[in-house]
Design an enzyme around this catalytic site. Structure first.
Site, PDB file in Angstrom:
ATOM      1  N   TYR A 165       0.835  -1.207   0.000  1.00  0.00           N
ATOM      2  CA  TYR A 165       0.000   0.000   0.000  1.00  0.00           C
ATOM      3  C   TYR A 165       0.874   1.263   0.000  1.00  0.00           C
ATOM      4  O   TYR A 165       0.624   2.212  -0.754  1.00  0.00           O
ATOM      5  CB  TYR A 165      -0.891  -0.050   1.239  1.00  0.00           C
ATOM      6  CG  TYR A 165      -1.858   1.090   1.415  1.00  0.00           C
ATOM      7  CD1 TYR A 165      -3.073   1.115   0.742  1.00  0.00           C
ATOM      8  CD2 TYR A 165      -1.573   2.122   2.318  1.00  0.00           C
ATOM      9  CE1 TYR A 165      -3.987   2.148   0.948  1.00  0.00           C
ATOM     10  CE2 TYR A 165      -2.476   3.152   2.523  1.00  0.00           C
ATOM     11  CZ  TYR A 165      -3.675   3.161   1.841  1.00  0.00           C
ATOM     12  OH  TYR A 165      -4.566   4.189   2.045  1.00  0.00           O
ATOM     13  N   LYS A 169       1.007   4.158  -2.835  1.00  0.00           N
ATOM     14  CA  LYS A 169       0.613   5.522  -2.496  1.00  0.00           C
ATOM     15  C   LYS A 169       1.743   6.518  -2.746  1.00  0.00           C
ATOM     16  O   LYS A 169       1.491   7.647  -3.193  1.00  0.00           O
ATOM     17  CB  LYS A 169       0.160   5.586  -1.031  1.00  0.00           C
ATOM     18  CG  LYS A 169      -1.179   4.911  -0.776  1.00  0.00           C
ATOM     19  CD  LYS A 169      -2.296   5.512  -1.628  1.00  0.00           C
ATOM     20  CE  LYS A 169      -3.673   5.093  -1.187  1.00  0.00           C
ATOM     21  NZ  LYS A 169      -4.728   5.627  -2.074  1.00  0.00           N
TER      22      LYS A 169
END
Length: 296
Positions: A165, A169
């Site tokens: 993640y 991001k």
């Protein structure tokens, strides 16, 4: 002065709930025509349910706004094109893209499998590419566009158990920076937000703070960055609970020494790391200019 979006066409991915739903409702309330995209899957990206996006469309229409549902996945080039085509088929243009779709497959790095890595990259990072590229082409032709990417402190600063993640991001930060440069002469602004919010993806993590971290505190930031009056581009904004702050990457003055060595790195590391007099370059070329100036 009230900021209106009359006649503007906005695409919001992952808008069946949480932040995306909040963004969609506010944009529609201010006059935008909204493509509400949501696959309707679970938090980890499994399954699908067309009703998620349609419920938000129904809310918008009940309030007197205009919206259309789209259920394509952002995780493929075909899905991204279909999402943008929905806007073009319905309203003949795309003015705003808010890349909000996301999933979680958290685990510690040593235990992470390809099945936990690839789908997260596909949805967060590649999904933003697949949706934004056909929209960007349209924005260039019309000489206007606003792009808001949803980054995260998990990527900018790090968070245990989220290498997949976090990498996706932080990738969106680089994506935003380049879009800001390539879109500059076409009046296309690209910015990123790093939300701290209580959503389906963060429930259970925030404890009593959850009541103060609703999506309604993130939406004003995203919607402002999507407005035609917004002139900033290539920037990141941390937001949550009514707090908004700019996040930036800076460069310290560092050192210049023609006799630089491994040993000198250790000896002068504190000087290299010292933050006094830092600069904030807005492009790779600007950072190179800072380096060349120091060396000369």
């Amino acid at each position: 002065m009230t900021l209106s979006f009359d006649g503007k066409v906005a695409i919001i991915t992952g808008a069946g709930g949480g932040l995306g739903r909040s963004h969609a409702l506010e944009l529609a309330r201010r006059g935008a025509y909204v493509v509400v995209n949501d696959l309707g899957g679970s938090v980890d990206g499994v399954g699908g349910d067309d009703s998620a996006a349609q419920k938000v469309v129904d809310e918008i229409k009940a309030a007197g706004g205009e919206a259309v549902a789209n259920h394509d996945s952002v995780a493929t080039p075909e899905g991204g094109k279909a999402i943008v085509q929905t806007a073009l088929d319905t309203w003949d243009k795309v003015d705003i893209v808010i890349n909000n779709a996301g999933i979680l497959r958290d685990t510690s790095f040593a235990k992470m499998t390809p099945e936990q890595l690839n789908p997260v990259l596909d949805v967060h990072l590649k999904g933003a590419f697949y949706v934004t590229q056909p929209a960007f082409v349209q924005m260039k032709e019309q000489g206007f566009g606003r792009i808001v990417n949803t980054a995260s402190g998990a990527g900018i600063f790090g968070n245990f158990g989220q290498t997949n993640y976090g990498a996706a991001k932080m990738g969106l930060v680089g994506f935003t920076n380049v879009l800001a440069q390539e879109g500059a002469k076409y009046n296309i602004k690209a910015n990123a937000i790093a939300p701290v919010a209580a959503t389906r993806m963060t429930e259970g993590l925030l404890g009593p703070l959850a009541d103060k971290l609703g999506p309604e505190y993130i939406t004003p930031v995203a919607v402002y960055l999507a407005h035609e009056s917004c002139e900033v581009t290539g920037e990141i904004y941390s937001c949550g609970g009514g707090r908004v702050a700019r996040i930036f990457v800076g460069v310290t003055p560092g050192i210049v020494d023609d006799e630089l060595s491994v040993e000198m790195m250790g000896e002068r590391l504190a000087e290299i790391r010292a933050e006094d007099g830092y600069e904030i370059p807005t492009s790779m070329n600007e950072e190179m200019g800072i380096a060349i100036k120091a060396m000369s």
